[in-house]
Scaffold this motif. Sequence first.
Motif, PDB file in Angstrom:
ATOM      1  N   GLN A  72       4.766  10.385  -6.644  1.00 57.73           N
ATOM      2  CA  GLN A  72       5.892  10.748  -7.505  1.00 57.73           C
ATOM      3  C   GLN A  72       5.467  10.940  -8.951  1.00 57.73           C
ATOM      4  O   GLN A  72       6.085  11.708  -9.691  1.00 57.73           O
ATOM      5  CB  GLN A  72       6.978   9.675  -7.417  1.00 57.73           C
ATOM      6  CG  GLN A  72       7.677   9.632  -6.069  1.00 57.73           C
ATOM      7  CD  GLN A  72       8.742   8.554  -6.007  1.00 57.73           C
ATOM      8  OE1 GLN A  72       8.829   7.700  -6.878  1.00 57.73           O
ATOM      9  NE2 GLN A  72       9.553   8.595  -4.971  1.00 57.73           N
ATOM     10  N   ASP A  73       4.435  10.241  -9.392  1.00 57.20           N
ATOM     11  CA  ASP A  73       3.963  10.357 -10.768  1.00 57.20           C
ATOM     12  C   ASP A  73       2.964  11.495 -10.955  1.00 57.20           C
ATOM     13  O   ASP A  73       2.575  11.793 -12.091  1.00 57.20           O
ATOM     14  CB  ASP A  73       3.310   9.036 -11.215  1.00 57.20           C
ATOM     15  CG  ASP A  73       4.337   7.916 -11.326  1.00 57.20           C
ATOM     16  OD1 ASP A  73       5.544   8.228 -11.405  1.00 57.20           O
ATOM     17  OD2 ASP A  73       3.923   6.734 -11.330  1.00 57.20           O
ATOM     18  N   SER A  74       2.563  12.125  -9.868  1.00 59.57           N
ATOM     19  CA  SER A  74       1.568  13.182  -9.972  1.00 59.57           C
ATOM     20  C   SER A  74       2.183  14.437 -10.592  1.00 59.57           C
ATOM     21  O   SER A  74       3.382  14.703 -10.495  1.00 59.57           O
ATOM     22  CB  SER A  74       0.985  13.507  -8.598  1.00 59.57           C
ATOM     23  OG  SER A  74       1.992  14.026  -7.751  1.00 59.57           O
ATOM     24  N   GLU A  75       1.347  15.229 -11.229  1.00 57.43           N
ATOM     25  CA  GLU A  75       1.811  16.455 -11.893  1.00 57.43           C
ATOM     26  C   GLU A  75       2.312  17.481 -10.881  1.00 57.43           C
ATOM     27  O   GLU A  75       3.315  18.173 -11.113  1.00 57.43           O
ATOM     28  CB  GLU A  75       0.658  17.047 -12.715  1.00 57.43           C
ATOM     29  CG  GLU A  75       1.055  18.268 -13.522  1.00 57.43           C
ATOM     30  CD  GLU A  75      -0.113  18.789 -14.349  1.00 57.43           C
ATOM     31  OE1 GLU A  75       0.059  19.832 -15.002  1.00 57.43           O
ATOM     32  OE2 GLU A  75      -1.176  18.133 -14.334  1.00 57.43           O
ATOM     33  N   ALA A  76       1.639  17.567  -9.729  1.00 55.92           N
ATOM     34  CA  ALA A  76       2.050  18.533  -8.704  1.00 55.92           C
ATOM     35  C   ALA A  76       3.455  18.207  -8.180  1.00 55.92           C
ATOM     36  O   ALA A  76       4.279  19.103  -7.967  1.00 55.92           O
ATOM     37  CB  ALA A  76       1.042  18.518  -7.553  1.00 55.92           C
ATOM     38  N   TYR A  77       3.728  16.927  -7.975  1.00 54.63           N
ATOM     39  CA  TYR A  77       5.053  16.528  -7.475  1.00 54.63           C
ATOM     40  C   TYR A  77       6.142  16.858  -8.503  1.00 54.63           C
ATOM     41  O   TYR A  77       7.212  17.351  -8.155  1.00 54.63           O
ATOM     42  CB  TYR A  77       5.063  15.032  -7.161  1.00 54.63           C
ATOM     43  CG  TYR A  77       6.406  14.512  -6.692  1.00 54.63           C
ATOM     44  CD1 TYR A  77       6.777  14.622  -5.353  1.00 54.63           C
ATOM     45  CD2 TYR A  77       7.293  13.923  -7.587  1.00 54.63           C
ATOM     46  CE1 TYR A  77       8.010  14.154  -4.926  1.00 54.63           C
ATOM     47  CE2 TYR A  77       8.518  13.460  -7.167  1.00 54.63           C
ATOM     48  CZ  TYR A  77       8.879  13.569  -5.842  1.00 54.63           C
ATOM     49  OH  TYR A  77      10.097  13.117  -5.416  1.00 54.63           O
ATOM     50  N   GLN A  78       5.855  16.584  -9.780  1.00 56.90           N
ATOM     51  CA  GLN A  78       6.836  16.846 -10.822  1.00 56.90           C
ATOM     52  C   GLN A  78       7.132  18.345 -10.930  1.00 56.90           C
ATOM     53  O   GLN A  78       8.293  18.755 -11.088  1.00 56.90           O
ATOM     54  CB  GLN A  78       6.330  16.309 -12.166  1.00 56.90           C
ATOM     55  CG  GLN A  78       6.159  14.795 -12.211  1.00 56.90           C
ATOM     56  CD  GLN A  78       7.480  14.059 -12.041  1.00 56.90           C
ATOM     57  OE1 GLN A  78       8.542  14.584 -12.386  1.00 56.90           O
ATOM     58  NE2 GLN A  78       7.408  12.847 -11.500  1.00 56.90           N
TER      59      GLN A  78
ATOM     60  N   THR B 114       0.826  -1.207   0.000  1.00 56.03           N
ATOM     61  CA  THR B 114       0.000   0.000   0.000  1.00 56.03           C
ATOM     62  C   THR B 114       0.859   1.254   0.000  1.00 56.03           C
ATOM     63  O   THR B 114       0.613   2.204  -0.759  1.00 56.03           O
ATOM     64  CB  THR B 114      -0.930   0.006   1.225  1.00 56.03           C
ATOM     65  OG1 THR B 114      -1.728  -1.185   1.218  1.00 56.03           O
ATOM     66  CG2 THR B 114      -1.847   1.221   1.208  1.00 56.03           C
ATOM     67  N   LEU B 115       1.888   1.283   0.866  1.00 62.30           N
ATOM     68  CA  LEU B 115       2.772   2.450   0.927  1.00 62.30           C
ATOM     69  C   LEU B 115       3.534   2.637  -0.380  1.00 62.30           C
ATOM     70  O   LEU B 115       3.726   3.768  -0.838  1.00 62.30           O
ATOM     71  CB  LEU B 115       3.757   2.281   2.094  1.00 62.30           C
ATOM     72  CG  LEU B 115       3.160   2.320   3.505  1.00 62.30           C
ATOM     73  CD1 LEU B 115       4.236   2.081   4.547  1.00 62.30           C
ATOM     74  CD2 LEU B 115       2.472   3.648   3.761  1.00 62.30           C
ATOM     75  N   THR B 116       3.979   1.532  -0.979  1.00 60.60           N
ATOM     76  CA  THR B 116       4.687   1.631  -2.255  1.00 60.60           C
ATOM     77  C   THR B 116       3.768   2.198  -3.340  1.00 60.60           C
ATOM     78  O   THR B 116       4.190   3.037  -4.148  1.00 60.60           O
ATOM     79  CB  THR B 116       5.203   0.247  -2.680  1.00 60.60           C
ATOM     80  OG1 THR B 116       6.039  -0.293  -1.645  1.00 60.60           O
ATOM     81  CG2 THR B 116       6.003   0.341  -3.962  1.00 60.60           C
ATOM     82  N   THR B 117       2.521   1.781  -3.340  1.00 59.80           N
ATOM     83  CA  THR B 117       1.557   2.293  -4.313  1.00 59.80           C
ATOM     84  C   THR B 117       1.327   3.786  -4.124  1.00 59.80           C
ATOM     85  O   THR B 117       1.312   4.564  -5.084  1.00 59.80           O
ATOM     86  CB  THR B 117       0.231   1.533  -4.187  1.00 59.80           C
ATOM     87  OG1 THR B 117       0.464   0.130  -4.364  1.00 59.80           O
ATOM     88  CG2 THR B 117      -0.766   2.010  -5.227  1.00 59.80           C
ATOM     89  N   TRP B 118       1.162   4.207  -2.875  1.00 59.19           N
ATOM     90  CA  TRP B 118       0.967   5.636  -2.597  1.00 59.19           C
ATOM     91  C   TRP B 118       2.180   6.448  -3.029  1.00 59.19           C
ATOM     92  O   TRP B 118       2.054   7.526  -3.601  1.00 59.19           O
ATOM     93  CB  TRP B 118       0.710   5.843  -1.108  1.00 59.19           C
ATOM     94  CG  TRP B 118      -0.629   5.375  -0.644  1.00 59.19           C
ATOM     95  CD1 TRP B 118      -1.662   4.957  -1.433  1.00 59.19           C
ATOM     96  CD2 TRP B 118      -1.088   5.300   0.705  1.00 59.19           C
ATOM     97  NE1 TRP B 118      -2.745   4.597  -0.665  1.00 59.19           N
ATOM     98  CE2 TRP B 118      -2.422   4.800   0.664  1.00 59.19           C
ATOM     99  CE3 TRP B 118      -0.541   5.577   1.932  1.00 59.19           C
ATOM    100  CZ2 TRP B 118      -3.176   4.589   1.794  1.00 59.19           C
ATOM    101  CZ3 TRP B 118      -1.290   5.374   3.087  1.00 59.19           C
ATOM    102  CH2 TRP B 118      -2.594   4.885   3.010  1.00 59.19           C
ATOM    103  N   LYS B 119       3.382   5.934  -2.747  1.00 66.66           N
ATOM    104  CA  LYS B 119       4.612   6.641  -3.111  1.00 66.66           C
ATOM    105  C   LYS B 119       4.714   6.807  -4.624  1.00 66.66           C
ATOM    106  O   LYS B 119       5.068   7.879  -5.129  1.00 66.66           O
ATOM    107  CB  LYS B 119       5.817   5.871  -2.584  1.00 66.66           C
ATOM    108  CG  LYS B 119       7.152   6.529  -2.902  1.00 66.66           C
ATOM    109  CD  LYS B 119       8.295   5.712  -2.361  1.00 66.66           C
ATOM    110  CE  LYS B 119       9.635   6.341  -2.730  1.00 66.66           C
ATOM    111  NZ  LYS B 119      10.777   5.505  -2.239  1.00 66.66           N
ATOM    112  N   THR B 120       4.378   5.743  -5.355  1.00 68.82           N
ATOM    113  CA  THR B 120       4.425   5.806  -6.820  1.00 68.82           C
ATOM    114  C   THR B 120       3.423   6.816  -7.343  1.00 68.82           C
ATOM    115  O   THR B 120       3.718   7.604  -8.259  1.00 68.82           O
ATOM    116  CB  THR B 120       4.143   4.415  -7.414  1.00 68.82           C
ATOM    117  OG1 THR B 120       5.075   3.471  -6.875  1.00 68.82           O
ATOM    118  CG2 THR B 120       4.263   4.446  -8.920  1.00 68.82           C
ATOM    119  N   LYS B 121       2.227   6.817  -6.785  1.00 70.43           N
ATOM    120  CA  LYS B 121       1.203   7.761  -7.229  1.00 70.43           C
ATOM    121  C   LYS B 121       1.640   9.202  -6.962  1.00 70.43           C
ATOM    122  O   LYS B 121       1.422  10.085  -7.795  1.00 70.43           O
ATOM    123  CB  LYS B 121      -0.112   7.469  -6.512  1.00 70.43           C
ATOM    124  CG  LYS B 121      -0.795   6.187  -6.976  1.00 70.43           C
ATOM    125  CD  LYS B 121      -2.120   5.997  -6.259  1.00 70.43           C
ATOM    126  CE  LYS B 121      -2.824   4.723  -6.742  1.00 70.43           C
ATOM    127  NZ  LYS B 121      -4.121   4.505  -6.050  1.00 70.43           N
TER     128      LYS B 121
END
Length: 216
Positions: free
Chosen positions: A125-131, A116-123
Motif C-alpha cells: 500500500q505504501d509503494s509508489e506503484a500502488y499509489q 508477516t502478511l500485515t507487513t507485506w500489505k503495508t509495504k
Amino acid sequence: MAETPNDTSSVHTEDMEATPSKPEETSGEPSVQLEPSQNEMERERLQHQAETLQDEIALLRRQLYQKELELGEVKKQLGITPLTELKQSMQHGFDMVGNKWKEVTDTPTYKKIDETLTTWKTKVQDSEAYQKTKATFSEGGKKASDALSSAGTKIKENETVKSFGEKTSAAFKRTGTYIKEKGTVLKTKVMSSMDGTDSPASNEETVVHDEPASSK
C-alpha cells in the motif's frame, strides 16, 4: 609289513546309526482334544450364555426407551422443544469452533504469519506503484461518473425526448379515461339486466369520448 585297512568311514556311519534321534521340540502349549460329549456340553453352555445376553440387551433397550419417554415429558414441561434443542446444539457447535479458532490464533505460528502478511500489505500500500494505480482508478471512476451524469442531463433536455414523453403521457391518460368510461357503461348494463329493467343507457347508443389515439 602288513597294510592297515581304512575303516574310519565305516565306523563313523555305524555310530550315527546307533545314536537314536531326539524328538523335535514344539513350541506352545499342547492342544487339548475334547471328547465329543465335552464338545456338546461346551456348545450348550455357550448357547445358553448367548441367549442370556440377548435377553439382557432387550431389557436394557426397553428401559432406555422408557427413560427417553420420561425425559421427553420433563422437557415438555420445561418448554424445551426440538427446535430449541437444535438451536442449542448449533450454538454449542459454534462456540466450540470459536474456541478452537481462538486457540489457533493464539499460537506463535499464526501470530508470526499474521505479522508477516500485515507487513507485506503495508509495504504494498505504501509503494509508489500502488499509489499510482489507486489514483488512476479513482480518476477514471470520477470521469466515468461525470460522463454518465452529463449524458443523462443532455438526454433529459433533448426536445425530441421531451416531446415523446409528453405524447406518451397524454396517450396513457386518454387510455385510462376510455377504459374507465367503458367499465361504467358495462356495469350499468349488467345491473339493469339483473334487475329486469332497461335503463336508457341500454336502449340507445352510449356516447363515449373519442378512443385514445396511438402515440406517434
